[in-house]
Design a protein around this motif. Sequence first.
Motif, PDB file in Angstrom:
ATOM      1  N   GLN A  95       0.141  -1.122   0.096  1.00  0.00           N
ATOM      2  CA  GLN A  95      -0.316  -0.091  -0.301  1.00  0.00           C
ATOM      3  C   GLN A  95       0.028   1.425   0.184  1.00  0.00           C
ATOM      4  OE1 GLN A  95      -2.852   0.520  -0.312  1.00  0.00           O
ATOM      5  NE2 GLN A  95      -3.167   2.850   0.263  1.00  0.00           N
ATOM      6  N   THR A  96       1.695   1.380   0.742  1.00  0.00           N
ATOM      7  CA  THR A  96       3.032   2.306   0.741  1.00  0.00           C
ATOM      8  C   THR A  96       3.556   2.558  -0.695  1.00  0.00           C
ATOM      9  OG1 THR A  96       3.384   1.602   2.893  1.00  0.00           O
ATOM     10  CG2 THR A  96       5.193   3.189   1.183  1.00  0.00           C
ATOM     11  N   TRP A  97       3.744   1.370  -1.105  1.00  0.00           N
ATOM     12  CA  TRP A  97       4.138   1.893  -2.899  1.00  0.00           C
ATOM     13  C   TRP A  97       3.394   2.013  -3.256  1.00  0.00           C
ATOM     14  CZ3 TRP A  97       7.242  -3.143  -2.766  1.00  0.00           C
ATOM     15  CH2 TRP A  97       8.196  -3.598  -1.275  1.00  0.00           C
ATOM     16  N   LEU A  98       2.198   2.072  -3.293  1.00  0.00           N
ATOM     17  CA  LEU A  98       1.009   2.102  -4.367  1.00  0.00           C
ATOM     18  C   LEU A  98       0.684   3.850  -4.228  1.00  0.00           C
ATOM     19  CD1 LEU A  98      -1.495   1.286  -6.307  1.00  0.00           C
ATOM     20  CD2 LEU A  98      -3.353   0.662  -3.887  1.00  0.00           C
ATOM     21  N   VAL A  99       0.726   4.042  -2.627  1.00  0.00           N
ATOM     22  CA  VAL A  99       0.504   5.425  -2.760  1.00  0.00           C
ATOM     23  C   VAL A  99       1.921   6.391  -3.063  1.00  0.00           C
ATOM     24  CG1 VAL A  99       0.927   7.485  -0.700  1.00  0.00           C
ATOM     25  CG2 VAL A  99      -1.110   5.169  -0.043  1.00  0.00           C
ATOM     26  N   ALA A 100       2.928   6.001  -2.890  1.00  0.00           N
ATOM     27  CA  ALA A 100       4.151   5.892  -3.735  1.00  0.00           C
ATOM     28  C   ALA A 100       3.857   6.645  -5.434  1.00  0.00           C
ATOM     29  CB  ALA A 100       5.651   5.933  -3.633  1.00  0.00           C
ATOM     30  N   ALA A 101       3.154   5.608  -5.593  1.00  0.00           N
ATOM     31  CA  ALA A 101       3.215   5.506  -7.471  1.00  0.00           C
ATOM     32  C   ALA A 101       2.888   6.897  -7.534  1.00  0.00           C
ATOM     33  CB  ALA A 101       2.547   4.544  -8.073  1.00  0.00           C
ATOM     34  N   PHE A 102       1.225   7.100  -7.125  1.00  0.00           N
ATOM     35  CA  PHE A 102      -0.195   7.944  -7.528  1.00  0.00           C
ATOM     36  C   PHE A 102       0.701   9.610  -7.022  1.00  0.00           C
ATOM     37  CE2 PHE A 102      -2.674   4.851  -7.676  1.00  0.00           C
ATOM     38  CZ  PHE A 102      -3.998   5.042  -8.172  1.00  0.00           C
ATOM     39  N   ARG A 103       1.660   9.471  -6.038  1.00  0.00           N
ATOM     40  CA  ARG A 103       2.558  10.468  -5.647  1.00  0.00           C
ATOM     41  C   ARG A 103       2.858  10.689  -6.186  1.00  0.00           C
ATOM     42  NH1 ARG A 103       7.409  11.305  -3.802  1.00  0.00           N
ATOM     43  NH2 ARG A 103       8.225  12.984  -3.515  1.00  0.00           N
ATOM     44  N   GLN A 104       4.031   9.927  -7.415  1.00  0.00           N
ATOM     45  CA  GLN A 104       4.863  10.280  -8.578  1.00  0.00           C
ATOM     46  C   GLN A 104       4.345  10.816  -9.423  1.00  0.00           C
ATOM     47  OE1 GLN A 104       8.171  10.409  -7.811  1.00  0.00           O
ATOM     48  NE2 GLN A 104       8.110  11.117 -10.322  1.00  0.00           N
ATOM     49  N   ALA A 105       3.561  10.236  -9.795  1.00  0.00           N
ATOM     50  CA  ALA A 105       2.238  10.267 -10.458  1.00  0.00           C
ATOM     51  C   ALA A 105       1.744  11.991 -10.723  1.00  0.00           C
ATOM     52  CB  ALA A 105       0.818   9.526 -10.893  1.00  0.00           C
ATOM     53  N   GLY A 106       1.448  11.974 -10.152  1.00  0.00           N
ATOM     54  CA  GLY A 106       0.741  13.884  -8.950  1.00  0.00           C
ATOM     55  C   GLY A 106       1.829  14.357  -9.592  1.00  0.00           C
ATOM     56  N   LEU A 107       2.969  14.279  -9.079  1.00  0.00           N
ATOM     57  CA  LEU A 107       4.692  15.079  -9.676  1.00  0.00           C
ATOM     58  C   LEU A 107       4.581  15.297 -10.899  1.00  0.00           C
ATOM     59  CD1 LEU A 107       6.728  13.776  -6.928  1.00  0.00           C
ATOM     60  CD2 LEU A 107       5.277  16.264  -6.275  1.00  0.00           C
ATOM     61  N   TRP A 108       4.200  14.249 -11.861  1.00  0.00           N
ATOM     62  CA  TRP A 108       4.604  14.596 -13.193  1.00  0.00           C
ATOM     63  C   TRP A 108       3.037  15.357 -13.694  1.00  0.00           C
ATOM     64  CZ3 TRP A 108       5.174   8.666 -13.742  1.00  0.00           C
ATOM     65  CH2 TRP A 108       6.309   8.468 -13.442  1.00  0.00           C
ATOM     66  N   LEU A 109       2.796  15.453 -12.957  1.00  0.00           N
ATOM     67  CA  LEU A 109       1.199  16.718 -13.606  1.00  0.00           C
ATOM     68  C   LEU A 109       1.168  17.879 -12.628  1.00  0.00           C
ATOM     69  CD1 LEU A 109      -1.971  14.214 -13.372  1.00  0.00           C
ATOM     70  CD2 LEU A 109      -0.551  14.731 -15.053  1.00  0.00           C
TER      71      LEU A 109
END
Length: 591
Positions: free
Chosen positions: A187-201
């Motif tokens: 779940q931590t890695w899942l949060v990290a993936a969406f955090r990174q996607a947000g930073l790209w945006l």
Amino acid sequence: MQSRVLIRRLISAALCVLSLAALALPLAPGGEPSGLAAGALLALGAAVMWLLYDAWLLMERPLAPMRLWVLAGLFALVMVLGQSFSAVGTAELFTGRKLRALLGLAGRAPLYFAGMRVLSRALARGAKPAARRLPGPPCVWLGGCLLMCWLPWYACLYPGTVSNDSITQLKEILGVVPLSNGNPVFQTWLVAAFRQAGLWLGSADAGVALYCIAQAVLMAWLLGVLLSHMWRGAAPRWLCWLSLAFYALCPIFPVFAFCVGKDTNFAMAVLFLSLIIKRLADTPAGRPFGGGPTARLCLAAVLCTLLRNPGVYLALITLGLTLLWTLARGRQWRAPACGLACVTAVYAALHLLVLPGLSIAPMPETENYSLPLQQVARVAAGNALTPQQAAAVNRVLPVDQLKDAYNGELSDPVKNLWRADATGEQKRAFWRAWPGIVASNPMTCLSATFHNTYGYLSPGYLSQIKPTLLIGDQSSRTASVKGLYDYSVNPRSAALKAFCDRLAQNPLYRVLISPGLYGWIALFAAVLLFRSSSRRNLLCVVPALFTLAGCLLSAVNGYFRYAMPLYLSAPLLLWAAGMSQGRCPWTPAGD
């Protein structure tokens, strides 16, 4: 004939008076209703009870089955005893106000039994199987309907609520604290993936919003799948429409759909697993289960394992029982066997390879110690430990601090006292001493356990220890990531929270949103199915029962998010309960 009608109505009137008195005269001082609103509720309650008792007494063999009487008595005892613990933290009011306690039990037990008896009859009257499929992909338009009903909530929550656990996970992702499996690392890695996607945006808000929108769409689709199966599976039409309204209007679903946290994902995985297990149980012998459903069963079980640390036990127990059932009947045993193999392989790889290989700290050992530590702390707070017991306890917990740390509805303060430097021998000495502490203080230990759990079986109980609906700013943690991950908190969320707090003054609303009602539904379904001709449907109730057991062993009394699988599964459980007389057949068909 007229004399029988008169006798029935006299009995109904007497039971109404008894039940109204039980509800209007609680154990806790100052708990009596007052004012115009209380009078309206009393009148409404009297009308509902009259209709309920009259419908019950019209049934053939109205006093059967005995197992529902036992369940009604248990519910009544929990409700009345819970009033005492809620007010003073002990059974003092229950034992001190014996006549009022007896009134509470005598008035509630027949009310609960009559309610369950009438409900079980209504559930057993299934509709005829749908003559044609619902138009289009039903899971899509039913899910879309739910999503549209949730969007007004998102207008007040955008980009979404970030739970305390997810804030801890963000701190681990950002390197503020070491990475740990205390919150599941997947779940931590899942949060990290969406955090990174947000930073790209370009913003933290984009990452939070992407997570919440994806989660809400997935939840709406999954609930749409359940509703479409219920419609095609000859569930009572009133249950189908009520379930649709429940998912669309109950605040639990939009609030947790638009919340970054592990509990919503895990609840969806549990419902997904329950649906696949039900499909397997209802597949006729000799008909192949298919590779697609088997793959979905494996996926659901693996997700349960990865999204909550105790989820592996839920998956193993559910699949193990399913495998035994299929082997005993010569049915599709390969599907649960594959599921067990996948869960075992994933769990072993995670704990033997991934966590050690990446130097990720394991789940804290005290995570599942709430029950014994609360019992020991309550005994220690009453100075009832013998010198030998105190010495064994003091090696792992500072006995002199237990009284101040003990909170009957929250075990975290006691768990936080666990000595990290305790040796293996000291821990073993504690576990050897614990059974003796329970044996010498049985009522104190029973009180400790009840005090930490009764909210999960008490409709209307709202925890005062932890936030119930996670809305807006989680002030205890949000500040700790400021400057590192600056997501926004919607200013309208404060008004929404205040509105929900005002709604919580209404007892009917409290019954709807608190976990106690859904704990009742899980036990009700299990009891009905246990002695029925459709006992196979017990298999799809097992995940909900495990969830309830986990709640009863958890750190917090009556915590909403721990009970999330029960909320999502409630219509499925009622549908399964309606099959307790072998009605409402379901011919599996994939969505």
